[in-house]
Write an enzyme that holds these catalytic residues in place. Structure first.
Site, mmCIF file in Angstrom:
data_model
loop_
_atom_site.group_PDB
_atom_site.id
_atom_site.type_symbol
_atom_site.label_atom_id
_atom_site.label_comp_id
_atom_site.label_asym_id
_atom_site.label_seq_id
_atom_site.Cartn_x
_atom_site.Cartn_y
_atom_site.Cartn_z
ATOM 1 N N SER A 157 -37.298 27.155 24.758
ATOM 2 C CA SER A 157 -37.702 27.888 23.566
ATOM 3 C C SER A 157 -37.273 27.115 22.321
ATOM 4 O O SER A 157 -37.622 25.947 22.161
ATOM 5 C CB SER A 157 -37.108 29.298 23.605
ATOM 6 O OG SER A 157 -37.680 30.129 22.638
ATOM 7 N N ASP A 322 -45.990 33.818 29.951
ATOM 8 C CA ASP A 322 -45.328 33.681 28.653
ATOM 9 C C ASP A 322 -46.390 33.741 27.568
ATOM 10 O O ASP A 322 -47.180 32.806 27.398
ATOM 11 C CB ASP A 322 -44.577 32.347 28.600
ATOM 12 C CG ASP A 322 -43.819 32.144 27.288
ATOM 13 O OD1 ASP A 322 -43.929 33.003 26.390
ATOM 14 O OD2 ASP A 322 -43.121 31.118 27.177
ATOM 15 N N HIS A 355 -41.730 35.103 28.633
ATOM 16 C CA HIS A 355 -40.961 34.031 27.997
ATOM 17 C C HIS A 355 -39.555 33.925 28.577
ATOM 18 O O HIS A 355 -38.985 32.826 28.668
ATOM 19 C CB HIS A 355 -40.900 34.296 26.490
ATOM 20 C CG HIS A 355 -40.289 33.176 25.705
ATOM 21 N ND1 HIS A 355 -40.832 31.911 25.675
ATOM 22 C CD2 HIS A 355 -39.169 33.126 24.918
ATOM 23 C CE1 HIS A 355 -40.098 31.123 24.900
ATOM 24 N NE2 HIS A 355 -39.080 31.840 24.441
#
Length: 397
Positions: A157, A322, A355
């Site tokens: 991320s 995601d 995610h």
């Protein structure tokens, strides 16, 4: 916490602090005259400091990535599933560094630190920082530990953005890089989610324009709402449906505005917990760093041109469900690297977890990452790959 430490745990760890007196020039035009970085290390640094891995943390992450601080800890560090002996980030081979970035609220210099010029907390006066600023501070930390080249830099991320920035800014200092659940820049929708979260915080009556510490207040309501909004984006529809469905908290509807559904209870709990554990000014700062990340902007909006400095093998990993940083955004990054003639591998992992999948156990994900890092170790350590690492004494700047 179990009565004894699992055999694949890094065990009990103690955070360390590095102090730096060399000013750090920031992208915003300001500079930090001095600052501190809190970090943890796992494993042992070998004789020539060639087996180090840097772990870059995500939005609300910090230095405690693996192991336990005490036997009474309820749970280990945030990436404990992946860091330890025999795990993908194998501490029987690697010396692993995880730090809390500048601007954080877990010990590194940030809004909750004391501004030496005023004698009070920095608060909203703390300068905005960017991903390149973080990478520069991380480079200085590495140098203070005697590390001039990482065997690998790994991040998910926002951490993936830092890993990417590393190989653009310092290609000679990284042997391999893993960029996980990431994007080359935020979409308008993602910026919008961040802005909603920021406005939730800033509109809290207890925010006091960021000077809440002066009046011994905490904008808990704003932080709670920000976390609830963010948490929804970290999960997939499937994972939320499987975990909660439309299950009622009780066996009947309340016909009011209190909690009816289990998912409501879950989000409120997540928000309440977060509101007492994270600093509001830090959250504003970190989301802005996310928004500002756009490496192509310095290369005429040509992402392939921005990838030109990269000289090491790259692994890009995405997850099928995601939708915060969708697989299409990872493929955009991969295609730009291919067009630039880089050595890049890509895996789109089938996962129901959205995610958050980059934080959770997954057999194929673990295999892909583990195999990539095995190659990183063999490449970095060469003939030393069969030798036992030795401890190296280090000093801080």
């Amino acid at each position: 916490m179990p009565d004894s430490l699992p055999p694949d745990s890094v065990g009990l760890v103690t955070p360390q602090t590095a102090h730096f007196n060399t000013p750090l020039e920031l992208a915003c035009g300001r500079r930090l005259e001095q600052y501190s970085l809190v970090y943890e290390t796992y494993g042992e640094l070998n004789a020539d400091a060639s087996n180090a891995i840097l772990i870059c943390h995500a939005l609300t992450g910090h230095h405690h990535a693996a192991g336990y601080h005490a036997m009474s800890d309820r749970k280990p560090g945030w990436w404990d599933d992946y860091i330890g002996p025999g795990k993908p980030i194998d501490t029987s081979r690697f010396f692993v560094i995880a730090l809390n970035n500048i601007g954080g609220c877990h010990g590194s210099t940030g809004p909750t630190s004391i501004n030496p010029e005023t004698g009070e907390q920095w608060g909203p006066d703390f300068p905005l920082v960017t991903v390149p600023d973080w990478v520069e501070s991380q480079k200085r930390l590495a140098e203070s530990l005697g590390i001039t080249r990482f065997a690998a830099v790994v991040g998910g991320s926002l951490g993936g953005m830092q890993a990417l920035q590393w190989v653009m800014d310092h290609p000679d200092r990284v042997g391999h890089v893993a960029i996980i659940a990431c994007t080359p820049k935020l979409s308008a929708q993602n910026i919008a989610f961040n802005e909603v979260a920021r406005q939730a915080i800033r509109s809290d009556p207890e925010f006091h324009d960021g000077w809440y510490s002066r009046v011994d207040a905490v904008p808990k309501r704003g932080l709670k709402l920000a976390r609830m909004v963010g948490h929804i984006t970290y999960l997939s529809e499937h994972s939320m449906g499987t975990k909660f469905g439309r299950d009622l908290r009780q066996d009947r509807l309340n016909f009011g505005y209190d909690v009816d559904f289990q998912v409501e209870s879950y989000l409120r709990h997540q928000g309440d917990t977060f509101s007492t554990a994270f600093d509001a000014n830090t959250y504003l700062l970190m989301t802005k760093a996310l928004d500002y990340f756009d490496p192509a902007a310095t290369a005429g909006d040509d992402l392939s041109a921005a990838m030109a400095p990269i000289s090491c093998p790259v692994l890009v990993v995405s997850f099928t469900t995601d939708w915060r940083f969708a697989p299409s955004r990872s493929r955009e990054l991969v295609n730009a690297m291919i067009h630039a003639g880089k050595s890049v591998s890509y895996a789109n992992i089938d996962s129901p977890h959205g995610h958050d999948a980059f934080l959770l156990p997954g057999e194929r994900y673990e295999t892909v990452l583990g195999n990539f890092l095995t190659r990183a170790y063999d490449h970095a350590c060469g003939a030393q790959a069969t030798q036992k690492p030795s401890t190296k004494e280090t000093s801080h700047a």
